[in-house]
Scaffold this active site. Structure first.
Site, short mmCIF file in Angstrom:
data_model
loop_
_atom_site.label_atom_id
_atom_site.label_comp_id
_atom_site.label_asym_id
_atom_site.label_seq_id
_atom_site.Cartn_x
_atom_site.Cartn_y
_atom_site.Cartn_z
N CYS A 100 0.86 -1.18 0.00
CA CYS A 100 0.00 0.00 0.00
C CYS A 100 0.90 1.24 0.00
O CYS A 100 2.12 1.12 0.07
CB CYS A 100 -0.90 -0.03 1.24
N CYS A 154 -4.05 -0.35 -3.21
CA CYS A 154 -4.45 1.02 -3.50
C CYS A 154 -3.83 1.44 -4.83
O CYS A 154 -2.85 0.84 -5.28
CB CYS A 154 -4.03 1.97 -2.37
N CYS A 207 4.45 0.54 -7.87
CA CYS A 207 4.99 -0.77 -7.50
C CYS A 207 6.36 -0.95 -8.13
O CYS A 207 6.54 -0.74 -9.34
CB CYS A 207 4.05 -1.88 -7.96
#
Length: 137
Positions: free
Chosen positions: A7, A79, A86
């Site tokens: 997240c 999210c 990422c």
């Protein structure tokens, strides 16, 4: 199987997902959570999980590292920010995205804010149960 929940701040959604996976997962499952940043464990997330019988108060908010990613089989982003930011994953690592609303952004009364945390908690439980069913299959 080694799962990492990712997240933005590792304070709420990823922490709750980690708590469910630890509580509901089978032996041999390794679970962690991390964030693009570390914002500290959100007390409302802890309270929402406690209402469901799961204690996450001992979990720690951490930033994702290359070492974490090196040993993970699956990354679950919870999210949009984490999905977009990422890090590059190792070739054998799969990635799943769960676009969940951020309950920390809800305004209103204490009850309205707590209700937002409960809604996200309940959706996370369903998604983690489904994920674990696939992992165990």
């Amino acid at each position: 199987m080694n799962i990492l929940f990712l997240c933005t701040g590792n304070s709420c959604r990823s922490q709750m997902a980690e708590g469910f996976a630890r509580a509901l997962g089978a032996d041999g499952l390794t679970v962690a959570s991390a964030g693009i940043e570390a914002h500290g464990l959100n007390p409302r997330a802890v309270a929402a999980m406690a209402e469901d019988g799961i204690d996450i108060s001992g979990q720690v908010s951490t930033r994702v590292t290359d070492a974490m990613l090196a040993g993970v089989d699956r990354v679950v982003t919870v999210c949009g920010d984490a999905d977009e930011q990422c890090p590059i994953l190792p070739p054998d690592t799969s990635r799943v995205h769960w676009p969940l609303p951020d309950p920390t952004r809800v305004t209103g009364t204490d009850e309205e804010i707590s209700a937002a945390f409960r809604r996200v908690r309940d959706e996370l439980r369903e998604r983690v149960e489904a994920l674990l069913a696939g992992v165990d299959a």
